[in-house]
Design a protein around this motif. Structure first.
Motif, PDB file in Angstrom:
ATOM      1  N   ALA A  26       3.841  -8.065   3.588  1.00 15.61           N
ATOM      2  CA  ALA A  26       4.782  -7.362   2.779  1.00 15.61           C
ATOM      3  C   ALA A  26       4.074  -7.082   1.457  1.00 15.61           C
ATOM      4  N   ALA A  27       3.290  -7.834   0.992  1.00 17.89           N
ATOM      5  CA  ALA A  27       2.619  -7.862  -0.476  1.00 17.89           C
ATOM      6  C   ALA A  27       1.492  -6.787  -0.145  1.00 17.89           C
ATOM      7  N   VAL A  28       0.930  -6.748   1.038  1.00 14.78           N
ATOM      8  CA  VAL A  28      -0.301  -5.801   1.100  1.00 14.78           C
ATOM      9  C   VAL A  28       0.551  -4.394   1.020  1.00 14.78           C
ATOM     10  N   LEU A  29       1.779  -4.111   1.935  1.00 10.55           N
ATOM     11  CA  LEU A  29       2.389  -2.999   1.531  1.00 10.55           C
ATOM     12  C   LEU A  29       2.966  -2.701   0.163  1.00 10.55           C
ATOM     13  N   ASP A  30       3.330  -3.895  -0.559  1.00  8.28           N
ATOM     14  CA  ASP A  30       3.738  -3.568  -1.919  1.00  8.28           C
ATOM     15  C   ASP A  30       2.460  -3.134  -2.905  1.00  8.28           C
ATOM     16  N   ALA A  31       1.363  -3.638  -2.595  1.00  6.36           N
ATOM     17  CA  ALA A  31       0.244  -3.238  -3.361  1.00  6.36           C
ATOM     18  C   ALA A  31      -0.281  -1.842  -3.281  1.00  6.36           C
ATOM     19  N   GLY A  32       0.037  -1.534  -2.060  1.00  6.41           N
ATOM     20  CA  GLY A  32      -0.258  -0.192  -1.624  1.00  6.41           C
ATOM     21  C   GLY A  32       0.748   0.877  -2.016  1.00  6.41           C
ATOM     22  N   ASN A  33       2.075   0.335  -2.367  1.00 10.25           N
ATOM     23  CA  ASN A  33       2.924   1.255  -2.550  1.00 10.25           C
ATOM     24  C   ASN A  33       3.598   2.114  -1.158  1.00 10.25           C
ATOM     25  N   ARG A  34       3.061   1.471  -0.276  1.00  8.49           N
ATOM     26  CA  ARG A  34       3.294   2.128   0.962  1.00  8.49           C
ATOM     27  C   ARG A  34       4.677   2.507   1.586  1.00  8.49           C
ATOM     28  N   ASN A  35       5.286   1.355   1.871  1.00 11.58           N
ATOM     29  CA  ASN A  35       6.637   1.720   2.406  1.00 11.58           C
ATOM     30  C   ASN A  35       7.702   0.538   2.214  1.00 11.58           C
ATOM     31  N   ASP A  36       8.410   0.608   1.213  1.00  5.07           N
ATOM     32  CA  ASP A  36       9.412  -0.391   0.837  1.00  5.07           C
ATOM     33  C   ASP A  36      10.093  -1.027   1.908  1.00  5.07           C
ATOM     34  N   ASP A  37      10.838  -0.158   2.755  1.00  7.47           N
ATOM     35  CA  ASP A  37      11.654  -0.256   3.878  1.00  7.47           C
ATOM     36  C   ASP A  37      10.806  -1.566   4.806  1.00  7.47           C
ATOM     37  N   ALA A  38       9.700  -1.227   5.057  1.00  8.68           N
ATOM     38  CA  ALA A  38       8.875  -2.161   6.051  1.00  8.68           C
ATOM     39  C   ALA A  38       8.701  -3.375   5.038  1.00  8.68           C
ATOM     40  N   ALA A  39       8.522  -3.296   3.915  1.00 14.63           N
ATOM     41  CA  ALA A  39       7.916  -4.643   3.250  1.00 14.63           C
ATOM     42  C   ALA A  39       9.310  -5.416   3.087  1.00 14.63           C
ATOM     43  N   ARG A  40      10.559  -4.928   2.871  1.00 16.18           N
ATOM     44  CA  ARG A  40      11.809  -5.622   3.170  1.00 16.18           C
ATOM     45  C   ARG A  40      11.975  -6.223   4.503  1.00 16.18           C
TER      46      ARG A  40
END
Length: 177
Positions: A58-72
């Protein structure tokens, strides 16, 4: 880490938790099963990879601003895996010595705080407050890293659970060395 080993202030609650675990699991089939007798390896160290992996992903997705739904959703996976991970850690806790219990209790409390922060992050994200949720996850990972370091110390420096299920080895039969 040594300071936590010497933290006598936690002896009473640590002993209370250990005694409760021993009473709850005493002579039950669940005791060995939860502690990994059937595998020949403690289960808690294996299970921690699920929530940690989900939360780091989730942090990797957050760092890349990739996919908020997937991170959640990854945070939710970690939160779902946390209770059985905690249960397996508790099963091991009843077998620790006094110094190990000190480290184990601080490890557990620290990781419980991290789980609470991840739960808050999940709720923030559900409400659309993604930036606040990301900040809370960053705090949670920082706290989790501290708890993880304590868990590593418990295993590697203090030897908690090491060789628990293996047959004794000897120099004479060539299995040591």
């Amino acid at each position: 880490m040594r300071a936590v080993e010497n933290l006598r202030a936690v002896d009473r609650p640590a002993a209370t938790v250990a005694a409760a675990v021993r009473r709850g699991l005493k002579a039950s089939k669940a005791d060995g099963a939860l502690r990994g007798s059937w595998l020949g390896h403690p289960l808690h160290p294996l299970m921690v990879t699920v929530p940690i992996g989900a939360w780091v992903s989730a942090a990797v997705l957050d760092a890349g601003n990739r996919n908020d739904d997937a991170a959640r959703k990854l945070i939710a996976i970690g939160l779902t895996a946390a209770p059985p991970t905690i249960l397996l850690g508790l099963a091991d806790y009843g077998e620790l010595d006094k110094r190990q219990r000190r480290v184990g209790l601080v490890h557990a409390v620290t990781n419980a705080a991290a789980v609470g922060c991840f739960a808050a992050s999940y709720q923030l994200r559900r409400r659309g407050r993604h930036t606040a949720g990301k900040l809370m996850s960053t705090l949670a990972l920082t706290v989790l890293s501290t708890g993880g370091a304590l868990g590593g110390h418990l295993s590697y420096a203090q030897g908690a659970g090491v060789h628990r299920w293996q047959a004794p080895r000897s120099i004479e039969d060539g299995t040591v060395g």
